[in-house]
Write a protein that holds these residues in place. Structure first.
Motif, PDB file in Angstrom:
ATOM      1  N   GLN A 136      -7.500   2.231  -3.651  1.00  0.00           N
ATOM      2  CA  GLN A 136      -8.671   2.134  -2.766  1.00  0.00           C
ATOM      3  C   GLN A 136      -9.082   0.666  -2.561  1.00  0.00           C
ATOM      4  O   GLN A 136      -9.426   0.270  -1.448  1.00  0.00           O
ATOM      5  N   LYS A 137      -9.023  -0.116  -3.628  1.00  0.00           N
ATOM      6  CA  LYS A 137      -9.360  -1.540  -3.511  1.00  0.00           C
ATOM      7  C   LYS A 137      -8.373  -2.245  -2.584  1.00  0.00           C
ATOM      8  O   LYS A 137      -8.766  -3.044  -1.730  1.00  0.00           O
ATOM      9  N   LYS A 138      -7.103  -1.965  -2.769  1.00  0.00           N
ATOM     10  CA  LYS A 138      -6.075  -2.576  -1.910  1.00  0.00           C
ATOM     11  C   LYS A 138      -6.250  -2.140  -0.457  1.00  0.00           C
ATOM     12  O   LYS A 138      -6.059  -2.943   0.464  1.00  0.00           O
ATOM     13  N   LEU A 139      -6.618  -0.878  -0.265  1.00  0.00           N
ATOM     14  CA  LEU A 139      -6.835  -0.362   1.092  1.00  0.00           C
ATOM     15  C   LEU A 139      -8.008  -1.084   1.752  1.00  0.00           C
ATOM     16  O   LEU A 139      -7.928  -1.466   2.930  1.00  0.00           O
ATOM     17  N   ARG A 140      -9.094  -1.298   1.016  1.00  0.00           N
ATOM     18  CA  ARG A 140     -10.240  -2.048   1.562  1.00  0.00           C
ATOM     19  C   ARG A 140      -9.828  -3.480   1.898  1.00  0.00           C
ATOM     20  O   ARG A 140     -10.210  -4.012   2.946  1.00  0.00           O
ATOM     21  N   ASP A 141      -9.061  -4.101   0.997  1.00  0.00           N
ATOM     22  CA  ASP A 141      -8.580  -5.466   1.260  1.00  0.00           C
ATOM     23  C   ASP A 141      -7.724  -5.503   2.528  1.00  0.00           C
ATOM     24  O   ASP A 141      -7.835  -6.436   3.336  1.00  0.00           O
ATOM     25  N   TYR A 142      -6.889  -4.495   2.692  1.00  0.00           N
ATOM     26  CA  TYR A 142      -6.040  -4.394   3.885  1.00  0.00           C
ATOM     27  C   TYR A 142      -6.903  -4.283   5.148  1.00  0.00           C
ATOM     28  O   TYR A 142      -6.662  -4.989   6.136  1.00  0.00           O
ATOM     29  N   GLN A 143      -7.897  -3.407   5.108  1.00  0.00           N
ATOM     30  CA  GLN A 143      -8.762  -3.221   6.276  1.00  0.00           C
ATOM     31  C   GLN A 143      -9.514  -4.504   6.607  1.00  0.00           C
ATOM     32  O   GLN A 143      -9.651  -4.866   7.784  1.00  0.00           O
ATOM     33  N   LEU A 144      -9.984  -5.197   5.580  1.00  0.00           N
ATOM     34  CA  LEU A 144     -10.665  -6.467   5.816  1.00  0.00           C
ATOM     35  C   LEU A 144      -9.717  -7.504   6.420  1.00  0.00           C
ATOM     36  O   LEU A 144     -10.101  -8.256   7.316  1.00  0.00           O
ATOM     37  N   MET A 145      -8.481  -7.514   5.932  1.00  0.00           N
ATOM     38  CA  MET A 145      -7.494  -8.457   6.453  1.00  0.00           C
ATOM     39  C   MET A 145      -7.212  -8.184   7.933  1.00  0.00           C
ATOM     40  O   MET A 145      -7.146  -9.122   8.739  1.00  0.00           O
ATOM     41  N   VAL A 146      -7.081  -6.921   8.298  1.00  0.00           N
ATOM     42  CA  VAL A 146      -6.823  -6.565   9.695  1.00  0.00           C
ATOM     43  C   VAL A 146      -8.018  -6.970  10.567  1.00  0.00           C
ATOM     44  O   VAL A 146      -7.846  -7.556  11.639  1.00  0.00           O
ATOM     45  N   ASN A 147      -9.231  -6.680  10.095  1.00  0.00           N
ATOM     46  CA  ASN A 147     -10.426  -7.060  10.861  1.00  0.00           C
ATOM     47  C   ASN A 147     -10.525  -8.576  11.011  1.00  0.00           C
ATOM     48  O   ASN A 147     -10.852  -9.081  12.094  1.00  0.00           O
ATOM     49  N   ASP A 148     -10.250  -9.306   9.928  1.00  0.00           N
ATOM     50  CA  ASP A 148     -10.293 -10.768   9.994  1.00  0.00           C
ATOM     51  C   ASP A 148      -9.260 -11.306  10.990  1.00  0.00           C
ATOM     52  O   ASP A 148      -9.543 -12.233  11.745  1.00  0.00           O
ATOM     53  N   ALA A 149      -8.076 -10.728  10.979  1.00  0.00           N
ATOM     54  CA  ALA A 149      -7.027 -11.168  11.899  1.00  0.00           C
ATOM     55  C   ALA A 149      -7.455 -10.921  13.344  1.00  0.00           C
ATOM     56  O   ALA A 149      -7.286 -11.796  14.209  1.00  0.00           O
ATOM     57  N   ASN A 150      -8.015  -9.744  13.611  1.00  0.00           N
ATOM     58  CA  ASN A 150      -8.469  -9.438  14.973  1.00  0.00           C
ATOM     59  C   ASN A 150      -9.580 -10.386  15.405  1.00  0.00           C
ATOM     60  O   ASN A 150      -9.580 -10.880  16.538  1.00  0.00           O
TER      61      ASN A 150
ATOM     62  N   LEU B 295       0.828  -1.213   0.000  1.00  0.00           N
ATOM     63  CA  LEU B 295       0.000   0.000   0.000  1.00  0.00           C
ATOM     64  C   LEU B 295       0.859   1.258   0.000  1.00  0.00           C
ATOM     65  O   LEU B 295       0.563   2.223  -0.710  1.00  0.00           O
ATOM     66  N   LYS B 296       1.906   1.247   0.799  1.00  0.00           N
ATOM     67  CA  LYS B 296       2.784   2.413   0.872  1.00  0.00           C
ATOM     68  C   LYS B 296       3.455   2.669  -0.475  1.00  0.00           C
ATOM     69  O   LYS B 296       3.525   3.813  -0.935  1.00  0.00           O
ATOM     70  N   ASN B 297       3.909   1.591  -1.116  1.00  0.00           N
ATOM     71  CA  ASN B 297       4.518   1.734  -2.434  1.00  0.00           C
ATOM     72  C   ASN B 297       3.531   2.290  -3.458  1.00  0.00           C
ATOM     73  O   ASN B 297       3.882   3.155  -4.269  1.00  0.00           O
ATOM     74  N   LEU B 298       2.303   1.778  -3.427  1.00  0.00           N
ATOM     75  CA  LEU B 298       1.280   2.290  -4.351  1.00  0.00           C
ATOM     76  C   LEU B 298       1.004   3.765  -4.101  1.00  0.00           C
ATOM     77  O   LEU B 298       0.888   4.557  -5.045  1.00  0.00           O
ATOM     78  N   LYS B 299       0.894   4.137  -2.841  1.00  0.00           N
ATOM     79  CA  LYS B 299       0.614   5.536  -2.488  1.00  0.00           C
ATOM     80  C   LYS B 299       1.769   6.437  -2.904  1.00  0.00           C
ATOM     81  O   LYS B 299       1.558   7.521  -3.468  1.00  0.00           O
ATOM     82  N   ASP B 300       2.997   6.001  -2.643  1.00  0.00           N
ATOM     83  CA  ASP B 300       4.172   6.794  -3.035  1.00  0.00           C
ATOM     84  C   ASP B 300       4.228   6.968  -4.553  1.00  0.00           C
ATOM     85  O   ASP B 300       4.486   8.069  -5.051  1.00  0.00           O
ATOM     86  N   GLU B 301       3.975   5.873  -5.282  1.00  0.00           N
ATOM     87  CA  GLU B 301       3.982   5.944  -6.738  1.00  0.00           C
ATOM     88  C   GLU B 301       2.897   6.890  -7.242  1.00  0.00           C
ATOM     89  O   GLU B 301       3.127   7.691  -8.149  1.00  0.00           O
ATOM     90  N   LEU B 302       1.746   6.804  -6.624  1.00  0.00           N
ATOM     91  CA  LEU B 302       0.636   7.679  -7.006  1.00  0.00           C
ATOM     92  C   LEU B 302       0.985   9.139  -6.740  1.00  0.00           C
ATOM     93  O   LEU B 302       0.726  10.013  -7.574  1.00  0.00           O
ATOM     94  N   ASP B 303       1.597   9.414  -5.596  1.00  0.00           N
ATOM     95  CA  ASP B 303       1.972  10.794  -5.263  1.00  0.00           C
ATOM     96  C   ASP B 303       3.065  11.321  -6.191  1.00  0.00           C
ATOM     97  O   ASP B 303       3.018  12.477  -6.620  1.00  0.00           O
ATOM     98  N   ARG B 304       4.048  10.476  -6.496  1.00  0.00           N
ATOM     99  CA  ARG B 304       5.169  10.915  -7.347  1.00  0.00           C
ATOM    100  C   ARG B 304       4.750  11.147  -8.797  1.00  0.00           C
ATOM    101  O   ARG B 304       5.150  12.117  -9.419  1.00  0.00           O
ATOM    102  N   LYS B 305       3.965  10.228  -9.324  1.00  0.00           N
ATOM    103  CA  LYS B 305       3.669  10.263 -10.752  1.00  0.00           C
ATOM    104  C   LYS B 305       2.325  10.891 -11.107  1.00  0.00           C
ATOM    105  O   LYS B 305       1.984  10.960 -12.283  1.00  0.00           O
TER     106      LYS B 305
END
Length: 172
Positions: free
Chosen positions: A95-109, A68-78
């Motif tokens: 945004q899709k990756k961010l939603r997937d990340y949030q779901l993954m964190v919730n599932d883990a918890n 996610l950080k790499n995608l955000k950095d690339e988006l900001d730079r380019k």
């Protein structure tokens, strides 16, 4: 008239109960169920299982955070040199990756909470038997769990947690 007789009888009964119970010695003990589970041998073993699950899930989460950080950095730079359509596509992907990340964190918890509940439900009946045995042996009238309720103060000499852990470990 009948109402007055009933009230008088109730008051006499209460006075009788209070006077009889005042002669009995009340001895109250305390336990910390969370501490017992965490410090017992069976609880430590279960804690190691939980740690393995948490470490595995944390590795997955960390990997996705980097992505996610790499995608955000690339988006900001380019973003300034991208076309509007390409920028929208990258933002949508982010945004899709961010939603997937949030779901993954919730599932883990949720997985960790379920595992914790399973451990407590598995160990609780055995621990309660030990608490009952210790309380009866030492003639306690009542035993309270300080982890389950707010108790601002209690005398540590009446804390049965260590005795319960010792007996529980012997029983296992």
């Amino acid at each position: 008239m009948k109402k007055n007789i009933f009230v008088i009888a109730a008051v006499v009964m209460l006075l009788f109960v209070w006077s009889v119970s005042s002669y009995a010695e009340v001895k109250i003990g305390f336990i910390n169920m969370r501490e017992i589970i965490q410090t017992s041998d069976a609880g430590k073993k279960a804690g190691e299982e939980m740690k393995k699950i948490a470490d595995r899930r944390q590795a997955e989460i960390t990997s996705m955070e980097r992505e996610l950080k790499n995608l955000k950095d690339e988006l900001d730079r380019k973003s300034s040199v991208m076309t509007a359509a390409a920028r929208r596509e990258k933002e949508s992907n982010y945004q899709k990756k961010l939603r997937d990340y949030q779901l993954m964190v919730n599932d883990a918890n949720e997985e960790l909470q379920k595992k914790d509940q399973e451990i407590v439900q598995r160990l609780m009946p055995e621990i309660l038997k030990i608490v009952r045995t210790v309380a009866e042996k030492e003639k306690y009238t009542l035993v309270l769990d300080v982890a389950a309720m707010v108790i601002p103060y209690f005398d540590k000499t009446h804390d049965l947690s260590k005795k319960v852990v010792e007996e529980f470990n012997k029983a296992k």
